[in-house]
Design a protein around this motif. Structure first.
Motif, PDB file in Angstrom:
ATOM      1  N   GLY A 107       0.836  -1.192   0.000  1.00 52.12           N
ATOM      2  CA  GLY A 107       0.000   0.000   0.000  1.00 52.12           C
ATOM      3  C   GLY A 107       0.873   1.245   0.000  1.00 52.12           C
ATOM      4  N   GLU A 108       0.276   2.367  -0.388  1.00 55.18           N
ATOM      5  CA  GLU A 108       1.055   3.598  -0.504  1.00 55.18           C
ATOM      6  C   GLU A 108       1.597   4.076   0.849  1.00 55.18           C
ATOM      7  N   ASP A 109       0.898   3.726   1.938  1.00 54.83           N
ATOM      8  CA  ASP A 109       1.388   4.107   3.268  1.00 54.83           C
ATOM      9  C   ASP A 109       2.733   3.418   3.554  1.00 54.83           C
ATOM     10  N   SER A 110       2.889   2.170   3.054  1.00 46.74           N
ATOM     11  CA  SER A 110       4.162   1.451   3.249  1.00 46.74           C
ATOM     12  C   SER A 110       5.281   2.043   2.399  1.00 46.74           C
ATOM     13  N   LEU A 111       4.927   2.595   1.238  1.00 48.38           N
ATOM     14  CA  LEU A 111       5.953   3.149   0.345  1.00 48.38           C
ATOM     15  C   LEU A 111       6.723   4.282   1.034  1.00 48.38           C
ATOM     16  N   ALA A 112       6.012   5.084   1.819  1.00 46.10           N
ATOM     17  CA  ALA A 112       6.649   6.217   2.505  1.00 46.10           C
ATOM     18  C   ALA A 112       7.722   5.745   3.483  1.00 46.10           C
ATOM     19  N   GLU A 126      16.005  -6.642  -7.223  1.00 45.84           N
ATOM     20  CA  GLU A 126      15.376  -7.928  -7.561  1.00 45.84           C
ATOM     21  C   GLU A 126      14.064  -7.762  -8.330  1.00 45.84           C
ATOM     22  N   CYS A 127      13.285  -6.731  -7.976  1.00 45.70           N
ATOM     23  CA  CYS A 127      11.974  -6.596  -8.630  1.00 45.70           C
ATOM     24  C   CYS A 127      11.439  -5.168  -8.489  1.00 45.70           C
ATOM     25  N   ALA A 128      10.449  -4.852  -9.304  1.00 48.38           N
ATOM     26  CA  ALA A 128       9.777  -3.548  -9.211  1.00 48.38           C
ATOM     27  C   ALA A 128       8.719  -3.604  -8.115  1.00 48.38           C
ATOM     28  N   LEU A 129       8.288  -2.419  -7.667  1.00 47.00           N
ATOM     29  CA  LEU A 129       7.223  -2.326  -6.663  1.00 47.00           C
ATOM     30  C   LEU A 129       5.903  -2.042  -7.355  1.00 47.00           C
ATOM     31  N   LEU A 130       4.853  -2.650  -6.839  1.00 46.89           N
ATOM     32  CA  LEU A 130       3.491  -2.379  -7.300  1.00 46.89           C
ATOM     33  C   LEU A 130       2.771  -1.786  -6.095  1.00 46.89           C
ATOM     34  N   VAL A 131       2.358  -0.532  -6.206  1.00 47.35           N
ATOM     35  CA  VAL A 131       1.848   0.195  -5.042  1.00 47.35           C
ATOM     36  C   VAL A 131       0.401   0.633  -5.264  1.00 47.35           C
ATOM     37  N   ALA A 132      -0.459   0.241  -4.332  1.00 47.30           N
ATOM     38  CA  ALA A 132      -1.870   0.640  -4.386  1.00 47.30           C
ATOM     39  C   ALA A 132      -1.996   2.058  -3.847  1.00 47.30           C
ATOM     40  N   GLU A 133      -2.539   2.935  -4.675  1.00 44.19           N
ATOM     41  CA  GLU A 133      -2.600   4.358  -4.333  1.00 44.19           C
ATOM     42  C   GLU A 133      -3.539   4.640  -3.173  1.00 44.19           C
ATOM     43  N   ARG A 134      -3.225   5.698  -2.453  1.00 46.66           N
ATOM     44  CA  ARG A 134      -4.122   6.271  -1.440  1.00 46.66           C
ATOM     45  C   ARG A 134      -4.449   7.680  -1.906  1.00 46.66           C
ATOM     46  N   PRO A 135      -5.738   8.027  -2.017  1.00 45.01           N
ATOM     47  CA  PRO A 135      -6.078   9.378  -2.453  1.00 45.01           C
ATOM     48  C   PRO A 135      -5.420  10.406  -1.528  1.00 45.01           C
ATOM     49  N   GLY A 136      -4.831  11.426  -2.147  1.00 43.19           N
ATOM     50  CA  GLY A 136      -4.245  12.499  -1.340  1.00 43.19           C
ATOM     51  C   GLY A 136      -2.816  12.237  -0.892  1.00 43.19           C
ATOM     52  N   ALA A 137      -2.328  11.016  -1.062  1.00 39.59           N
ATOM     53  CA  ALA A 137      -0.938  10.746  -0.659  1.00 39.59           C
ATOM     54  C   ALA A 137      -0.011  11.328  -1.724  1.00 39.59           C
ATOM     55  N   ASP A 138       1.107  11.860  -1.306  1.00 44.25           N
ATOM     56  CA  ASP A 138       2.071  12.285  -2.338  1.00 44.25           C
ATOM     57  C   ASP A 138       3.404  11.606  -2.063  1.00 44.25           C
ATOM     58  N   HIS A 139       4.174  11.468  -3.130  1.00 43.88           N
ATOM     59  CA  HIS A 139       5.433  10.721  -2.995  1.00 43.88           C
ATOM     60  C   HIS A 139       6.621  11.640  -3.176  1.00 43.88           C
ATOM     61  N   LYS A 140       6.416  12.935  -2.942  1.00 45.55           N
ATOM     62  CA  LYS A 140       7.548  13.843  -3.193  1.00 45.55           C
ATOM     63  C   LYS A 140       8.714  13.587  -2.236  1.00 45.55           C
ATOM     64  N   GLU A 148      11.390   5.390  -9.289  1.00 48.37           N
ATOM     65  CA  GLU A 148      11.593   4.960 -10.683  1.00 48.37           C
ATOM     66  C   GLU A 148      11.449   3.450 -10.864  1.00 48.37           C
ATOM     67  N   LYS A 149      11.357   2.726  -9.744  1.00 46.07           N
ATOM     68  CA  LYS A 149      11.081   1.278  -9.850  1.00 46.07           C
ATOM     69  C   LYS A 149       9.679   0.960  -9.318  1.00 46.07           C
ATOM     70  N   THR A 150       8.800   1.971  -9.293  1.00 43.00           N
ATOM     71  CA  THR A 150       7.465   1.809  -8.715  1.00 43.00           C
ATOM     72  C   THR A 150       6.382   2.018  -9.764  1.00 43.00           C
ATOM     73  N   TYR A 151       5.411   1.130  -9.776  1.00 40.90           N
ATOM     74  CA  TYR A 151       4.217   1.277 -10.614  1.00 40.90           C
ATOM     75  C   TYR A 151       3.029   1.461  -9.688  1.00 40.90           C
ATOM     76  N   PHE A 152       2.210   2.459  -9.992  1.00 45.98           N
ATOM     77  CA  PHE A 152       1.067   2.754  -9.127  1.00 45.98           C
ATOM     78  C   PHE A 152      -0.208   2.144  -9.689  1.00 45.98           C
TER      79      PHE A 152
END
Length: 194
Positions: A107-112, A126-140, A148-152
């Motif tokens: 989940g996007e909360d874990s990405l932070a 080893e692999c790319a990340l697949l991240v389930a978005e959370r509305p309002g979350a930003d990844h700045k 660059e290894k993350t797909y939302f």
């Protein structure tokens, strides 16, 4: 074309409707052909307290995901050396299935927090990340080498958490809206979290 596998790990204590919803988002994303749900054992020093056993958590997981197409529950982390770091699990699965392409799902909360994980750079190798978005979350604030290894994946998360469910049970409040009936039945039968 290589089969594409999403890896979605957790302690699932208990599994809830939010987990079902995020699993559907990964399966419908178009990025993966199958989702492997990895049940994580608790480290031996964390066995005390308000926790369900590995066997009961596995029973709840199986009950929650009945009827989900292309989803498989895996107990591999229970047989790997402890503690079970995600990197070692991924590396092991890749060695056993060299013909597959793996994505690590979260989940996007874990990405932070991902940059604080042990061996996070090795996971990205080893692999790319697949991240389930959370509305309002930003990844700045998320490092570029991670994004660059993350797909939302499009996802509207449900406001439910395992710790919140445990608090509700302790207070005698209903959890029907939080967990599938089949999981609620197991919680009741095993008298968990009360």
């Amino acid at each position: 074309m290589a089969k594409r596998i999403g890896l979605f790990g957790g302690t699932f204590d208990p599994v809830h409707k939010g987990h079902q919803s995020i699993a559907e988002a990964f399966l419908n994303s178009g990025f993966i052909d199958e989702l492997w749900v990895l049940l994580t054992p608790y480290p031996p020093h964390k066995q005390t307290g308000n926790k369900a056993s590995y066997e009961v958590r596995l029973e709840m997981l199986k009950a929650a995901f009945v009827g989900f197409k292309n989803l498989h529950i895996k107990t591999i982390e229970n047989s790997l050396s402890k503690p079970s770091y995600s990197f070692f699990t991924i590396r092991y699965l890749k060695s056993q299935n060299p013909e597959y392409t793996f994505y690590f799902c979260m989940g996007e909360d874990s990405l932070a927090q991902f940059h604080q994980w042990k061996f996070y750079e090795e996971i990205l190798n080893e692999c790319a990340l697949l991240v389930a978005e959370r509305p309002g979350a930003d990844h700045k604030d998320v490092e570029q080498k991670i994004t660059e290894k993350t797909y939302f994946v499009e996802h509207t998360p449900l406001e439910v958490s395992s710790s919140h469910i445990k608090q509700k049970i302790k207070s005698g409040k209903p959890i029907d809206n939080d967990v599938p009936d089949s999981v609620s039945d197991i919680i009741e039968k095993e008298q968990l979290y009360s």
